[in-house]
Design a protein around this motif. Sequence first.
Motif, PDB file in Angstrom:
ATOM      1  N   THR A 128      69.849  14.997 -16.885  1.00  0.00           N
ATOM      2  CA  THR A 128      69.495  14.999 -15.468  1.00  0.00           C
ATOM      3  C   THR A 128      70.601  15.701 -14.704  1.00  0.00           C
ATOM      4  O   THR A 128      71.751  15.255 -14.708  1.00  0.00           O
ATOM      5  CB  THR A 128      69.327  13.564 -14.930  1.00  0.00           C
ATOM      6  OG1 THR A 128      68.278  12.913 -15.635  1.00  0.00           O
ATOM      7  CG2 THR A 128      69.003  13.585 -13.442  1.00  0.00           C
ATOM      8  N   ASP A 215      51.771  14.320  -6.545  1.00  0.00           N
ATOM      9  CA  ASP A 215      53.093  14.457  -7.152  1.00  0.00           C
ATOM     10  C   ASP A 215      53.061  15.194  -8.491  1.00  0.00           C
ATOM     11  O   ASP A 215      53.998  15.088  -9.289  1.00  0.00           O
ATOM     12  CB  ASP A 215      53.761  13.093  -7.324  1.00  0.00           C
ATOM     13  CG  ASP A 215      52.928  12.123  -8.150  1.00  0.00           C
ATOM     14  OD1 ASP A 215      51.814  12.500  -8.571  1.00  0.00           O
ATOM     15  OD2 ASP A 215      53.390  10.985  -8.374  1.00  0.00           O
ATOM     16  N   THR A 256      58.824  10.911  -7.643  1.00  0.00           N
ATOM     17  CA  THR A 256      59.277  11.708  -8.776  1.00  0.00           C
ATOM     18  C   THR A 256      58.153  12.665  -9.110  1.00  0.00           C
ATOM     19  O   THR A 256      57.058  12.247  -9.515  1.00  0.00           O
ATOM     20  CB  THR A 256      59.619  10.837  -9.992  1.00  0.00           C
ATOM     21  OG1 THR A 256      60.702   9.966  -9.656  1.00  0.00           O
ATOM     22  CG2 THR A 256      60.022  11.714 -11.174  1.00  0.00           C
ATOM     23  N   HIS A 272      60.877  16.915 -14.458  1.00  0.00           N
ATOM     24  CA  HIS A 272      60.739  15.850 -13.476  1.00  0.00           C
ATOM     25  C   HIS A 272      61.737  16.091 -12.348  1.00  0.00           C
ATOM     26  O   HIS A 272      62.916  16.356 -12.598  1.00  0.00           O
ATOM     27  CB  HIS A 272      60.970  14.484 -14.120  1.00  0.00           C
ATOM     28  CG  HIS A 272      59.932  14.122 -15.143  1.00  0.00           C
ATOM     29  ND1 HIS A 272      58.637  13.794 -14.814  1.00  0.00           N
ATOM     30  CD2 HIS A 272      59.994  14.082 -16.496  1.00  0.00           C
ATOM     31  CE1 HIS A 272      57.946  13.539 -15.906  1.00  0.00           C
ATOM     32  NE2 HIS A 272      58.751  13.718 -16.949  1.00  0.00           N
ATOM     33  N   ASP A 274      63.309  14.430  -8.926  1.00  0.00           N
ATOM     34  CA  ASP A 274      63.487  13.154  -8.243  1.00  0.00           C
ATOM     35  C   ASP A 274      63.801  13.394  -6.772  1.00  0.00           C
ATOM     36  O   ASP A 274      64.823  14.007  -6.433  1.00  0.00           O
ATOM     37  CB  ASP A 274      64.626  12.381  -8.916  1.00  0.00           C
ATOM     38  CG  ASP A 274      64.791  10.976  -8.366  1.00  0.00           C
ATOM     39  OD1 ASP A 274      64.012  10.591  -7.481  1.00  0.00           O
ATOM     40  OD2 ASP A 274      65.717  10.276  -8.816  1.00  0.00           O
ATOM     41  N   HIS A 276      63.941  10.754  -4.569  1.00  0.00           N
ATOM     42  CA  HIS A 276      64.316   9.461  -4.020  1.00  0.00           C
ATOM     43  C   HIS A 276      65.691   9.549  -3.364  1.00  0.00           C
ATOM     44  O   HIS A 276      66.508  10.413  -3.685  1.00  0.00           O
ATOM     45  CB  HIS A 276      64.345   8.397  -5.116  1.00  0.00           C
ATOM     46  CG  HIS A 276      63.000   8.067  -5.656  1.00  0.00           C
ATOM     47  ND1 HIS A 276      62.397   8.805  -6.645  1.00  0.00           N
ATOM     48  CD2 HIS A 276      62.118   7.088  -5.338  1.00  0.00           C
ATOM     49  CE1 HIS A 276      61.213   8.286  -6.926  1.00  0.00           C
ATOM     50  NE2 HIS A 276      61.019   7.245  -6.143  1.00  0.00           N
ATOM     51  N   ARG A 283      67.519  16.004  -7.901  1.00  0.00           N
ATOM     52  CA  ARG A 283      67.786  15.724  -9.313  1.00  0.00           C
ATOM     53  C   ARG A 283      66.617  16.229 -10.155  1.00  0.00           C
ATOM     54  O   ARG A 283      65.450  15.967  -9.838  1.00  0.00           O
ATOM     55  CB  ARG A 283      68.002  14.227  -9.549  1.00  0.00           C
ATOM     56  CG  ARG A 283      69.317  13.730  -8.962  1.00  0.00           C
ATOM     57  CD  ARG A 283      69.341  12.216  -8.830  1.00  0.00           C
ATOM     58  NE  ARG A 283      69.162  11.514 -10.094  1.00  0.00           N
ATOM     59  CZ  ARG A 283      70.152  11.174 -10.915  1.00  0.00           C
ATOM     60  NH1 ARG A 283      71.404  11.490 -10.619  1.00  0.00           N
ATOM     61  NH2 ARG A 283      69.906  10.519 -12.030  1.00  0.00           N
ATOM     62  N   SER A 285      65.221  16.528 -14.231  1.00  0.00           N
ATOM     63  CA  SER A 285      65.423  15.944 -15.561  1.00  0.00           C
ATOM     64  C   SER A 285      64.505  16.585 -16.585  1.00  0.00           C
ATOM     65  O   SER A 285      63.391  17.022 -16.259  1.00  0.00           O
ATOM     66  CB  SER A 285      65.136  14.436 -15.528  1.00  0.00           C
ATOM     67  OG  SER A 285      65.950  13.780 -14.592  1.00  0.00           O
TER      68      SER A 285
END
Length: 292
Positions: A128, A215, A256, A272, A274, A276, A283, A285
Amino acid sequence: MINDATEPPSSTEPEILRYAAFATDPGGGNPAGVVLDATGLSDERMLAIAAEIGYSETAFLTPGAAAGHHTVRYFSPLTEVPFCGHATVASAVALADRVGPGRFRFATRAGEVPVEVAEGADGVLRATLTSVEPHVAEAGAADVAEALGLLGWSTADLDPALPPRFAYAGARHLVLAAATRDRLARLAYDFDGLAAYMTARDLVTLQLVWRAAPDVFHVRNPFPVGGVVEDPATGAAAAAFGAYLRTVDPSAAPATLTLHQGEDLGRPGLLHVDLHGSAPRVRVSGAAVPIG
């Protein structure tokens, strides 16, 4: 650790590793070259190695004074790029294969990028990365029209809910959202013309997306400035896209995001993103595995 060379590396030739990033299968995702110790290599030599490998990017790491700290440079077959997400993921997993999962810090031309590597329940290592601070800018009508012409798209091919924007999270991209999956699948463009267009605007790739669900997205990345028709999985563009989506559709965060890439090339990959937290950094990953 797998080294594709037929003979052990000598004191003058670096060890070159090959990893598939954003995939758990070596036949998927985006291949990256990784040189874990590029100490003493000239710019010309690094570019030559990247050209010999032929992947969209090769990462060259120079160990820093502190454990887990490295300076990283990224070269495509034609040029150096400021940041590359898939080669960052590949490099971090390659390091973890040597020293174990943990935290690393990469000093890139775009800024410092922290990376964490952990082993999943399936035994595959996943990294990540946390992007540099992103920003998103308007894309003028003339810029958009020229890009569409080079792609062979029209304004009717665009999703009106996701307007074109320039987005940056270590490298600069133009985000264009297709109205249909079919439009995204039919990618044929003016290679030299798009390369010139992108060079004039300091773009690394175009981030072409189609929204399958709030998403979930399918994405493609033309990369003619690097001498590559299309990047199979693009972490830097994924980070930029996360910043873009948070800007044009604030209701999309927190979330995500799942990005499917490479399916149209026969190299499926999974990224992925992120969104949040309140921090502006994004971020990204994904898994990485050695290519044998």
